[in-house]
Write a protein that holds these residues in place. Sequence first.
Motif, PDB file in Angstrom:
ATOM      1  N   ASN A 160     -21.518   6.867  52.577  1.00 12.86           N
ATOM      2  CA  ASN A 160     -20.105   7.186  52.340  1.00 12.86           C
ATOM      3  C   ASN A 160     -19.231   6.412  53.323  1.00 12.86           C
ATOM      4  O   ASN A 160     -19.294   5.189  53.364  1.00 12.86           O
ATOM      5  CB  ASN A 160     -19.887   8.696  52.428  1.00 12.86           C
ATOM      6  N   ASP A 161     -18.439   7.093  54.147  1.00 11.01           N
ATOM      7  CA  ASP A 161     -17.541   6.384  55.068  1.00 11.01           C
ATOM      8  C   ASP A 161     -18.134   6.242  56.467  1.00 11.01           C
ATOM      9  O   ASP A 161     -17.436   5.858  57.403  1.00 11.01           O
ATOM     10  CB  ASP A 161     -16.190   7.101  55.155  1.00 11.01           C
ATOM     11  N   HIS A 162     -19.428   6.537  56.621  1.00 16.52           N
ATOM     12  CA  HIS A 162     -20.068   6.463  57.929  1.00 16.52           C
ATOM     13  C   HIS A 162     -20.956   5.225  58.055  1.00 16.52           C
ATOM     14  O   HIS A 162     -21.775   4.950  57.172  1.00 16.52           O
ATOM     15  CB  HIS A 162     -20.922   7.703  58.191  1.00 16.52           C
ATOM     16  N   ILE A 163     -20.760   4.498  59.134  1.00 19.53           N
ATOM     17  CA  ILE A 163     -21.667   3.419  59.513  1.00 19.53           C
ATOM     18  C   ILE A 163     -22.773   4.088  60.324  1.00 19.53           C
ATOM     19  O   ILE A 163     -22.528   4.610  61.416  1.00 19.53           O
ATOM     20  CB  ILE A 163     -20.939   2.369  60.371  1.00 19.53           C
ATOM     21  N   LEU A 164     -23.977   4.115  59.782  1.00 19.71           N
ATOM     22  CA  LEU A 164     -25.055   4.874  60.418  1.00 19.71           C
ATOM     23  C   LEU A 164     -25.829   4.059  61.446  1.00 19.71           C
ATOM     24  O   LEU A 164     -26.033   4.500  62.580  1.00 19.71           O
ATOM     25  CB  LEU A 164     -26.024   5.398  59.346  1.00 19.71           C
ATOM     26  N   LEU A 165     -26.267   2.881  61.047  1.00 16.12           N
ATOM     27  CA  LEU A 165     -27.121   2.076  61.915  1.00 16.12           C
ATOM     28  C   LEU A 165     -26.840   0.597  61.690  1.00 16.12           C
ATOM     29  O   LEU A 165     -26.581   0.168  60.570  1.00 16.12           O
ATOM     30  CB  LEU A 165     -28.606   2.338  61.619  1.00 16.12           C
ATOM     31  N   PHE A 190     -16.775  -1.641  53.343  1.00 11.28           N
ATOM     32  CA  PHE A 190     -15.461  -1.404  52.733  1.00 11.28           C
ATOM     33  C   PHE A 190     -15.498  -1.797  51.257  1.00 11.28           C
ATOM     34  O   PHE A 190     -14.985  -1.083  50.390  1.00 11.28           O
ATOM     35  CB  PHE A 190     -14.387  -2.210  53.456  1.00 11.28           C
ATOM     36  N   LYS A 191     -16.141  -2.922  50.963  1.00  9.16           N
ATOM     37  CA  LYS A 191     -16.144  -3.456  49.611  1.00  9.16           C
ATOM     38  C   LYS A 191     -16.979  -2.593  48.664  1.00  9.16           C
ATOM     39  O   LYS A 191     -16.544  -2.282  47.550  1.00  9.16           O
ATOM     40  CB  LYS A 191     -16.685  -4.893  49.626  1.00  9.16           C
ATOM     41  N   ILE A 192     -18.156  -2.157  49.091  1.00  7.29           N
ATOM     42  CA  ILE A 192     -19.051  -1.463  48.159  1.00  7.29           C
ATOM     43  C   ILE A 192     -18.783   0.030  48.059  1.00  7.29           C
ATOM     44  O   ILE A 192     -19.160   0.665  47.067  1.00  7.29           O
ATOM     45  CB  ILE A 192     -20.536  -1.705  48.516  1.00  7.29           C
ATOM     46  N   THR A 193     -18.132   0.626  49.072  1.00  8.41           N
ATOM     47  CA  THR A 193     -17.879   2.076  49.017  1.00  8.41           C
ATOM     48  C   THR A 193     -16.476   2.417  48.542  1.00  8.41           C
ATOM     49  O   THR A 193     -16.251   3.518  48.022  1.00  8.41           O
ATOM     50  CB  THR A 193     -18.092   2.726  50.395  1.00  8.41           C
ATOM     51  N   GLY A 194     -15.512   1.516  48.759  1.00  5.94           N
ATOM     52  CA  GLY A 194     -14.139   1.784  48.340  1.00  5.94           C
ATOM     53  C   GLY A 194     -13.350   2.650  49.294  1.00  5.94           C
ATOM     54  O   GLY A 194     -12.185   2.974  49.016  1.00  5.94           O
ATOM     55  N   TYR A 195     -13.938   3.013  50.430  1.00 12.77           N
ATOM     56  CA  TYR A 195     -13.198   3.828  51.402  1.00 12.77           C
ATOM     57  C   TYR A 195     -12.145   2.991  52.123  1.00 12.77           C
ATOM     58  O   TYR A 195     -12.322   1.783  52.325  1.00 12.77           O
ATOM     59  CB  TYR A 195     -14.153   4.448  52.428  1.00 12.77           C
TER      60      TYR A 195
END
Length: 239
Positions: A160-165, A190-195
């Motif tokens: 989702n909107d979290h950068i995990l690793l 940004f591009k693939i999630t749309g957030y």
Amino acid sequence: MKQMNGADTMTNYLEPTPWDQRNFRVPTYQLTEYSVEALQETQDTEGHFTVKVDPFTDKENLKKFGFYYVDTLMEPVCKKEQLLVPKESEIRFAREYDKKEILDIAEEAFAGGRFHRDFNIPDYMADKRYRNWVNDLIQKNLILALYFDGSLAGFFAYENDHILLLAMHKKFRGKGLAKDFAGSCVQEQFKITGYDTLRTSISPSNPASLNVFISLGFRLKGSIDVYHKLNGSLQAGGE
């Protein structure tokens, strides 16, 4: 002392974390709130516990109930229009990759995580914990492999909107590529999630990573302190 397992339903204040229990071979929990009542519930339950608290909260009761500090997590946040877009690079993303190579990178790239800093957890168990987490993300199709100059250079995990690793292969570290790698990954998310806004969590014990995200336009929104507790002992055994 009560013995409970990860399959039990959540008690008033203890939420089982089966994704950790499988690595440490004891019941594991995260506290749903920071209160005397929640801390008291850990007294009569066997297992490993995590609680996250505001840095300015009074910590006296944590010590009283046997909790110990392991880490602080900063929260860098970036709006899409604030991202300082990296220069064009040869970085390529792919969802097809050698799973073992990704897991091997994961096992050695996160040696500074909070479970490695927990003196009650052997390093091999902490290594296994991060390896299994990455394996879960692979199963969920939330991993992007990074290729640079034709070679696997690392991987990027998001949800989702979290950068995990974000992990780089050791042969690509120290070559001035970290900012381009991170910036390309953020731009791709940004591009693939749309957030419109992305966030991540970084320990201040990792200033290099923190500085990279700040240089990309991220701003620090807040922080949280992480404490652990072990009731009983971890089961020694094979790796």
